[in-house]
Design a protein around this motif. Structure first.
Motif, PDB file in Angstrom:
ATOM      1  N   ARG A   1       0.820  -1.218   0.000  1.00  0.00           N
ATOM      2  CA  ARG A   1       0.000   0.000   0.000  1.00  0.00           C
ATOM      3  C   ARG A   1       0.854   1.269   0.000  1.00  0.00           C
ATOM      4  O   ARG A   1       0.352   2.362  -0.248  1.00  0.00           O
ATOM      5  CB  ARG A   1      -0.939   0.023   1.221  1.00  0.00           C
ATOM      6  CG  ARG A   1      -1.929  -1.106   1.318  1.00  0.00           C
ATOM      7  CD  ARG A   1      -3.084  -1.019   0.349  1.00  0.00           C
ATOM      8  NE  ARG A   1      -3.913   0.162   0.432  1.00  0.00           N
ATOM      9  CZ  ARG A   1      -4.920   0.348   1.267  1.00  0.00           C
ATOM     10  NH1 ARG A   1      -5.220  -0.586   2.147  1.00  0.00           N
ATOM     11  NH2 ARG A   1      -5.647   1.452   1.238  1.00  0.00           N
TER      12      ARG A   1
ATOM     13  N   LEU B   1     -14.184   6.622   0.857  1.00  0.00           N
ATOM     14  CA  LEU B   1     -13.587   7.569   1.791  1.00  0.00           C
ATOM     15  C   LEU B   1     -12.404   8.319   1.196  1.00  0.00           C
ATOM     16  O   LEU B   1     -11.898   9.247   1.811  1.00  0.00           O
ATOM     17  CB  LEU B   1     -13.150   6.823   3.052  1.00  0.00           C
ATOM     18  CG  LEU B   1     -14.302   6.298   3.917  1.00  0.00           C
ATOM     19  CD1 LEU B   1     -13.776   5.469   5.086  1.00  0.00           C
ATOM     20  CD2 LEU B   1     -15.143   7.455   4.438  1.00  0.00           C
TER      21      LEU B   1
ATOM     22  N   VAL C   1     -15.569  -2.682   4.591  1.00  0.00           N
ATOM     23  CA  VAL C   1     -15.882  -2.511   6.016  1.00  0.00           C
ATOM     24  C   VAL C   1     -17.192  -3.227   6.369  1.00  0.00           C
ATOM     25  O   VAL C   1     -17.324  -3.806   7.448  1.00  0.00           O
ATOM     26  CB  VAL C   1     -15.992  -1.004   6.380  1.00  0.00           C
ATOM     27  CG1 VAL C   1     -16.486  -0.823   7.808  1.00  0.00           C
ATOM     28  CG2 VAL C   1     -14.647  -0.299   6.197  1.00  0.00           C
TER      29      VAL C   1
ATOM     30  N   GLN D   1     -22.700   3.633   5.258  1.00  0.00           N
ATOM     31  CA  GLN D   1     -22.707   2.599   4.217  1.00  0.00           C
ATOM     32  C   GLN D   1     -23.839   2.757   3.211  1.00  0.00           C
ATOM     33  O   GLN D   1     -23.648   2.563   2.012  1.00  0.00           O
ATOM     34  CB  GLN D   1     -22.749   1.211   4.854  1.00  0.00           C
ATOM     35  CG  GLN D   1     -21.441   0.863   5.529  1.00  0.00           C
ATOM     36  CD  GLN D   1     -21.481  -0.471   6.255  1.00  0.00           C
ATOM     37  OE1 GLN D   1     -22.339  -1.300   5.999  1.00  0.00           O
ATOM     38  NE2 GLN D   1     -20.558  -0.664   7.173  1.00  0.00           N
TER      39      GLN D   1
ATOM     40  N   TYR E   1     -25.836   2.416  10.010  1.00  0.00           N
ATOM     41  CA  TYR E   1     -26.169   3.400  11.031  1.00  0.00           C
ATOM     42  C   TYR E   1     -26.338   4.693  10.264  1.00  0.00           C
ATOM     43  O   TYR E   1     -25.438   5.118   9.559  1.00  0.00           O
ATOM     44  CB  TYR E   1     -25.012   3.494  12.026  1.00  0.00           C
ATOM     45  CG  TYR E   1     -25.061   4.652  12.971  1.00  0.00           C
ATOM     46  CD1 TYR E   1     -25.929   4.638  14.059  1.00  0.00           C
ATOM     47  CD2 TYR E   1     -24.240   5.749  12.788  1.00  0.00           C
ATOM     48  CE1 TYR E   1     -25.953   5.704  14.933  1.00  0.00           C
ATOM     49  CE2 TYR E   1     -24.260   6.819  13.666  1.00  0.00           C
ATOM     50  CZ  TYR E   1     -25.120   6.793  14.730  1.00  0.00           C
ATOM     51  OH  TYR E   1     -25.154   7.851  15.588  1.00  0.00           O
TER      52      TYR E   1
ATOM     53  N   ASP F   1      -5.481   5.274  -3.368  1.00  0.00           N
ATOM     54  CA  ASP F   1      -4.175   4.673  -3.682  1.00  0.00           C
ATOM     55  C   ASP F   1      -3.772   4.884  -5.143  1.00  0.00           C
ATOM     56  O   ASP F   1      -2.622   5.200  -5.441  1.00  0.00           O
ATOM     57  CB  ASP F   1      -4.200   3.149  -3.434  1.00  0.00           C
ATOM     58  CG  ASP F   1      -4.142   2.788  -1.960  1.00  0.00           C
ATOM     59  OD1 ASP F   1      -4.303   3.690  -1.126  1.00  0.00           O
ATOM     60  OD2 ASP F   1      -3.933   1.595  -1.658  1.00  0.00           O
TER      61      ASP F   1
ATOM     62  N   ARG G   1     -20.120   9.317   5.119  1.00  0.00           N
ATOM     63  CA  ARG G   1     -19.429   8.022   5.091  1.00  0.00           C
ATOM     64  C   ARG G   1     -20.294   6.803   5.431  1.00  0.00           C
ATOM     65  O   ARG G   1     -19.791   5.686   5.458  1.00  0.00           O
ATOM     66  CB  ARG G   1     -18.229   8.065   6.043  1.00  0.00           C
ATOM     67  CG  ARG G   1     -18.572   8.007   7.504  1.00  0.00           C
ATOM     68  CD  ARG G   1     -17.320   8.136   8.340  1.00  0.00           C
ATOM     69  NE  ARG G   1     -17.647   8.299   9.732  1.00  0.00           N
ATOM     70  CZ  ARG G   1     -17.787   7.312  10.585  1.00  0.00           C
ATOM     71  NH1 ARG G   1     -17.617   6.076  10.177  1.00  0.00           N
ATOM     72  NH2 ARG G   1     -18.106   7.550  11.835  1.00  0.00           N
TER      73      ARG G   1
ATOM     74  N   GLY H   1      -3.979  -3.129  -6.094  1.00  0.00           N
ATOM     75  CA  GLY H   1      -3.673  -2.029  -7.005  1.00  0.00           C
ATOM     76  C   GLY H   1      -2.456  -1.286  -6.474  1.00  0.00           C
ATOM     77  O   GLY H   1      -2.418  -0.932  -5.299  1.00  0.00           O
TER      78      GLY H   1
ATOM     79  N   GLU I   1      -9.638  -6.752  -5.740  1.00  0.00           N
ATOM     80  CA  GLU I   1      -9.784  -6.572  -4.290  1.00  0.00           C
ATOM     81  C   GLU I   1      -8.693  -7.356  -3.561  1.00  0.00           C
ATOM     82  O   GLU I   1      -8.432  -8.514  -3.879  1.00  0.00           O
ATOM     83  CB  GLU I   1     -11.189  -7.039  -3.856  1.00  0.00           C
ATOM     84  CG  GLU I   1     -11.395  -7.207  -2.364  1.00  0.00           C
ATOM     85  CD  GLU I   1     -11.132  -5.946  -1.531  1.00  0.00           C
ATOM     86  OE1 GLU I   1     -11.663  -4.883  -1.871  1.00  0.00           O
ATOM     87  OE2 GLU I   1     -10.362  -6.044  -0.535  1.00  0.00           O
TER      88      GLU I   1
ATOM     89  N   THR J   1     -17.195  -1.300   0.249  1.00  0.00           N
ATOM     90  CA  THR J   1     -18.549  -0.766   0.366  1.00  0.00           C
ATOM     91  C   THR J   1     -18.945   0.014  -0.885  1.00  0.00           C
ATOM     92  O   THR J   1     -20.003  -0.210  -1.469  1.00  0.00           O
ATOM     93  CB  THR J   1     -18.625   0.163   1.594  1.00  0.00           C
ATOM     94  OG1 THR J   1     -17.951  -0.464   2.681  1.00  0.00           O
ATOM     95  CG2 THR J   1     -20.048   0.465   1.976  1.00  0.00           C
ATOM     96  N   SER J   2     -18.090   0.923  -1.307  1.00  0.00           N
ATOM     97  CA  SER J   2     -18.426   1.714  -2.488  1.00  0.00           C
ATOM     98  C   SER J   2     -18.020   0.977  -3.763  1.00  0.00           C
ATOM     99  O   SER J   2     -18.739   1.012  -4.758  1.00  0.00           O
ATOM    100  CB  SER J   2     -17.747   3.089  -2.423  1.00  0.00           C
ATOM    101  OG  SER J   2     -16.343   2.931  -2.317  1.00  0.00           O
TER     102      SER J   2
ATOM    103  N   ARG K   1      -9.315   8.153   6.026  1.00  0.00           N
ATOM    104  CA  ARG K   1      -8.106   7.770   5.289  1.00  0.00           C
ATOM    105  C   ARG K   1      -7.600   8.952   4.462  1.00  0.00           C
ATOM    106  O   ARG K   1      -8.089  10.055   4.589  1.00  0.00           O
ATOM    107  CB  ARG K   1      -8.415   6.567   4.397  1.00  0.00           C
ATOM    108  CG  ARG K   1      -9.136   5.470   5.173  1.00  0.00           C
ATOM    109  CD  ARG K   1      -9.584   4.329   4.313  1.00  0.00           C
ATOM    110  NE  ARG K   1     -10.619   3.571   5.004  1.00  0.00           N
ATOM    111  CZ  ARG K   1     -11.390   2.664   4.439  1.00  0.00           C
ATOM    112  NH1 ARG K   1     -11.238   2.368   3.160  1.00  0.00           N
ATOM    113  NH2 ARG K   1     -12.319   2.035   5.131  1.00  0.00           N
TER     114      ARG K   1
END
Ligand SMILES: Cc1cc2nc3c(=O)[nH]c(=O)nc-3n(C[C@H](O)[C@H](O)[C@H](O)COP(=O)(O)OP(=O)(O)OC[C@H]3O[C@@H](n4cnc5c(N)ncnc54)[C@H](O)[C@@H]3O)c2cc1C
Length: 1014
Positions: free
Chosen positions: A184, A710, A459, A725, A469, A550, A723, A513, A451, A431-432, A627
């Motif tokens: 990373r 994010l 997450v 979900q 939430y 990234d 942010r 990646g 991935e 998630t996205s 992040r």
């Protein structure tokens, strides 16, 4: 390149039916007739479609310097039990060893395949295997991971996690001299005299040019293991092994499936597809876990030094079988070693593998002792670079963003192989990202998701936050299942997976990646590190869904992070334990920078050091709430959100309370009016709904790429409201559709018809209809700004109205300045103070006497703004802090005496927000008079010495062990001291210590402050 083929040729077979079902809304955007024609054409062409011969193609990579991060005697590549055995045995011989693993843990041969049991009659002699199984027939992943890490730590063997080998280094004689790794943080080099390659497919031996047996064509035998659940897809397991664990009141079993799968040409793409096929047929209803990867014995083993060694089957194979012919400094310690294929399975059983590993480790150590230090080391030259436009861009700093390695090895210009060619590549299937892939694939374009984790959902699945939430349950997001009484994490992951595949998308799991292929300012490809080496994916559009930008950063985009030199703040991070079937384990006890390999390493290993052996496993995805973010065409801000700003290009309407898990960066939070209720609320700063404009997904200065999740373009204080979900699903989906539109219309993502995208999003319910008529509501007319000035101090107004007024004032400071001054002059009492604070924040010095007088009246610190059960470090600035920060904003020396008086009252028992506000105010004034008092404060007992230089056991409990509050306090005061001219080098000394802190946030901030100078 995908542009070379008409898009219609790339529509995968199984997307056809789906496309029919979505034809109604496609029709509104592109015209139904055109769509129908495309489908017919696609069907005709599919019969003749041949995937491009990727092996022949490559992209251009210019010459470059790769930073050297380690120099050792032996590099062990891979994190298997055999690797650890070899590494520890070599270390016993007194040589320096570094082990480089690709998963976020060790023991992947046992844990990733989930072959956690001993076979009938299997006996154990090895030190490691005896510990791993502790007299039982079956072990748990956490126990394997802990045992292997402890073994390396005890033996003094350094190790890295999450790193894939990409290249081999050679010395001036052409002998192997180390490896290049990708992670990373980018790519780095590790120099070593001897290499032990424990990767499944002997990647390093391949790079070294070792000879192999030919890859067997056709089907190959693979094993896949699933924990729990019922047979759903008609296929029965070959055996059942009692797991000796219970979940949801049931005794669990491991189910092993023996599968004959088409492994194609043995490329990573072919194996990734076989892996997906295996998942298709072995999914069990209600399963609790499933293997990360298949177990199989590769047919193309490396040819060893000699095969006429008289080895008798059933006995320990001789060393030569593990040394690649013609590569004397290289050992192969995996299923790719030169052992007859029908014997290999037995050699990979844990006890045998440990024994072989020890033999190899000993031999490698003895050889290292006799081998001289490699000289003139460079990256082994690859194929000649193609004469194409563009170049590979990547991050080459070191293992940490703060890295300034002094040594580097040169890598000459070369071609990087093309692994795939698709319309849209989504990097990060979280998630996205998973939803972006669904969005794009449903539009009929060719999509590939890459991935790193074992499954999709980020997450929300691997991160064990399985239920939402806040967020808005509208439109696409309603389709995404959440974990409930009936559905667990595995179900949710499977939903993403099948949804993408049913729409024709492809999925590569366990790949990272790690760079971009850029032509001018257009991203035309993404670099991916796989377990079988690095290559490029050519694309029309990349969707960077890493949540950490990234790919955009590698491509050269500017970014923002909570530890840049301006301020230090980051939302709390967690790392959950993972029991079978776990769906929701929400933690917050760390601060982690995902781009910092050392920081992530210490989080995983430090937490495992204290994890209960009774737990089944630990999560492999760090629960990171905040992040690195890209700087986009538009940067979303909190004041815009609260002021209700609208945009002509909104693509998401999100909603949440201000669930921040940290103090905000912007000082103006101190001006937020509170009520008795909000002072005690879990989330005391206001939240609500807000729009995200499409421009926040477009990295400034780059095209061909969208950054989502994010990592999108926003100030860190804006994160809390976007942010959740439910909203991230909708954001991802919108980005996927946008990318597909770009492909279809042969435009870059920046040039798509955003109105058409919005219409679709309105149609499916993601957005309210009025967005179609929105324009940018900023700048507001003067009358509204003037009204805001009046409303802000009007106690009869609701808190929400006053907060909105504050946001309008702050976002229109120039227009508000004059009416504010007028209001201040005529006001009295608390209203005057309120205006004085605002003007102080704006740097107006006429309010200084008023602020000083008010601060002098206060003889004790006010109560903290509660911020619920969150960590002590998360509190918002208080009204007294507001006075201090306002004085700081004026940068007026007259404020010094009163500020220093307050500084004198600080000690470790005083809430962090007061330390922070004084530090911020004093560093803004930056007067040397403040230096000695700041040094005095730092020298009070308990204030200093909170740096963490090495690995430490980390625990979620008790609170004080979280180790966040004290360093944040120390560093912010040391920074103020440094910026006030320092006192006997104390400030600089503290910052220099933190520059070495193993925790990324602190190291990054200290480094940034020191580099900026005082
Ligand atoms: C502890 C915690 C609690 C939360 N609680 C809630 C809650 O209760 N309700 C709620 O709605 N929201 C909650 N959130 C917020 C929400 O879950 C996140 O904001 C959201 O999941 C982030 O989505 P993302 O796509 O940006 O990142 P992720 O979901 O993390 O996805 C990023 C994916 O990219 C992968 N990846 C990263 N880098 C690479 C790379 N270079 N190559 C390949 N793959 C890569 C990762 O493995 C990951 O799968 C919580 C978040 C956290 C961390």
């Amino acid at each position: 390149m995908s542009g070379a083929l008409p898009n219609t040729m790339k529509i995968p077979v199984n997307s056809y039916h789906f496309q029919q079902s979505v034809g109604h809304f496609l029709g509104t955007i592109w015209g139904k007739r055109r769509f129908e024609m495309r489908c017919v054409l696609a069907c005709l062409l599919l019969t003749v479609f041949v995937h491009p011969a990727f092996g022949a193609e490559s992209v251009h990579q210019s010459s470059r310097q790769i930073p050297v991060v380690h120099k050792v005697d032996i590099v062990v590549v891979g994190g298997t039990l055999g690797a650890v055995a070899a590494a520890t045995e070599a270390a016993k011989e007194g040589v320096r060893v570094l082990l480089v693993g690709s998963r976020p843990y060790l023991g992947e041969d046992i844990c990733a395949t989930m072959r956690l049991w001993l076979d009938e009659g299997e006996t154990l002699h090895g030190e490691l295997t005896r510990q791993i199984f502790s007299d039982k027939q079956i072990t748990t992943p956490i126990h394997v991971k802990q045992t292997l890490e402890a073994a390396l730590l005890d033996a003094g063997v350094g190790f890295l996690l999450g790193c894939y080998p990409t290249d081999i280094l050679v010395d001036d004689g052409g002998d192997p001299a180390g490896i290049v790794i990708a992670n990373r943080a980018g790519r780095q080099a590790v120099i070593g005299k001897i290499i032990i390659d424990t990767t499944d497919r002997a990647v390093i031996a391949g790079l070294a040019g070792a000879k192999r047996q030919p890859w067997g064509s056709g089907n190959g035998r693979c094993n896949r293991v699933v924990l729990g659940g019922k047979v759903t897809r008609g296929l029965f397991p070959t055996r059942e092994i009692p797991a000796v664990i219970r979940a949801e009141g049931q005794e669990l079993f491991y189910y092993e499936y023996a599968l004959d799968l088409n492994l194609g040409d043995g490329s990573f793409a072919a194996l990734a597809e076989a892996e997906q096929k295996a998942r298709d047929i072995t999914y069990r209803d209600g399963q609790f876990r499933s293997a990360e990867k298949l177990f199989s014995i590769p047919s193309d083993s490396i040819i060893g030094e000699t095969v006429s060694d008289g080895w008798r089957i059933g006995t320990q194979p001789p060393l030569q079988r593990f040394r690649a012919e013609g590569c004397s400094r290289l050992y192969v310690l995996s299923g790719s070693a030169d052992i007859p294929r029908d014997q290999m399975q037995a050699c990979l059983r844990p006890d045998r593998l440990e024994r072989i590993g020890r033999m190899v480790g000993r031999a490698a150590a003895q050889q290292a002792q006799k081998t001289g230090v490699p000289v003139n080391v460079s990256v082994k030259a690859g194929s000649a670079p193609p004469a194409s436009n563009g170049d590979v861009r990547e991050v080459l700093r070191g293992l940490r963003p703060t890295g300034h390695e002094t040594k580097a090895v040169s890598s000459s210009a070369c071609g990087v192989p093309v692994l795939a060619d698709v319309d849209v590549a989504v990097i990060g299937g979280g998630t996205s990202g998973a939803c972006a892939a669904i969005g794009a694939a449903r539009y009929g374009v060719d999509v590939l998701v890459v991935e790193y984790q074992e499954g999709l959902g980020g997450v929300g699945t691997m991160g064990l936050i399985g239920r939402p939430y806040h967020g808005r349950l509208r439109g696409f997001t309603r389709e995404v299942p959440f974990c409930d009484k009936e559905h667990n994490t595995e179900y949710k992951m499977e939903w993403y997976r099948t949804e993408i595949r049913n729409a024709g998308g492809k999925i590569w799991l366990g790949a990272l990646g790690c760079g971009a292929f850029v032509d001018g300012n257009v991203v035309k490809g993404v670099l991916v590190a796989t377990p079988m080496g690095r290559g490029a994916i050519l694309v029309d559009v990349v969707i960077d869904a890493t949540g950490n930008a990234d790919i955009a950063v590698a491509a050269g985009a500017d970014s923002m992070f909570g530890g840049d030199e301006t301020d230090i703040a980051l939302q709390g991070t967690g790392l959950p334990m993972r029991s079978p079937g776990a769906t929701y384990v929400n933690t917050d006890y760390l601060l982690v920078d995902e781009s910092d390999v050392l920081d992530v390493w210490r989080a995983f290993v430090g937490v495992r050091m204290t994890s209960s052996a009774a737990s089944y496993d630990m999560g492999t995805l760090i629960q990171n709430r905040e992040r690195r973010r890209v700087v986009g065409d538009q940067v979303l801000s909190y004041v815009d959100q609260i002021a209700g700003r609208t945009y002509p290009d909104s693509i998401v309407l999100s909603g949440s309370d201000y669930d921040s898990h940290c103090y905000p960066s912007e000082s103006y939070f101190a001006l937020i009016p509170h009520t008795q209720q909000t002072r005690k609320a879990n989330h005391p700063a206001p939240g609500g709904t807000c729009y995200t404009p499409y421009r926040c997904l477009l990295p400034r200065g780059l095209d061909g790429i969208l950054v989502i999740g994010l990592g999108m373009s926003m100030h860190r204080d804006a994160t809390a409201m976007i942010r959740m979900q439910l909203d991230m699903h909708n954001q991802g989906y919108a980005a996927g559709v946008a990318a597909a539109m770009a492909v279809r219309d042969e435009r870059t993502p920046r040039r798509i018809d955003v109105k058409a995208l919005q219409k679709h999003l309105v149609q499916i319910g993601n957005l309210p209809e009025d967005v179609l008529t929105h324009r940018d509501s900023f700048p507001l007319p003067d009358r509204l700004v003037h009204a805001a000035v009046r409303e802000y101090s009007n106690q009869t107004q609701s808190r929400a109205a006053r907060c909105k007024a504050l946001s309008i004032i702050l976002s229109h400071a120039d227009k508000a300045r004059s009416p504010l001054k007028t209001a201040f002059t005529s006001a009295t009492g608390e209203v005057k103070i309120a205006y004085a604070k605002l003007l102080g924040f704006m740097g107006e010095r006429e309010v200084v006497p008023t602020l000083i007088a008010k601060l002098k009246e206060i003889d004790q610190w006010d109560a903290k703004i509660y911020q619920g059960s969150m960590a002590e470090y998360a509190h918002l600035p208080t009204p007294v802090d507001a006075l201090i920060l306002a004085l700081g904003g004026t940068r007026d020396r007259r404020a010094l005496p009163v500020l220093l008086e307050k500084l004198d009252t600080l000690n470790p028992n005083v809430t962090l927000s007061h330390h922070r506000s004084l530090a911020l105010a004093l560093e803004q004034i930056a007067d040397p008079t403040a230096a000695e008092p700041l040094a005095r404060l730092l020298n009070k007992p308990g204030m200093r010495g909170h740096v963490m230089l090495g690995l430490e056991p980390l625990t979620n409990h008790p609170q004080k062990k979280r180790r966040r509050l004290e360093p944040l306090r120390e560093i912010v005061l040391a920074r103020a001291l440094y910026r006030c001219g320092d006192w006997q080098g104390l400030g600089e000394g503290i910052l220099q210590e933190y520059r070495q802190d193993i925790r990324g946030l602190f190291a990054r901030h200290a480094s940034g402050v020191l580099s900026a100078g005082n």
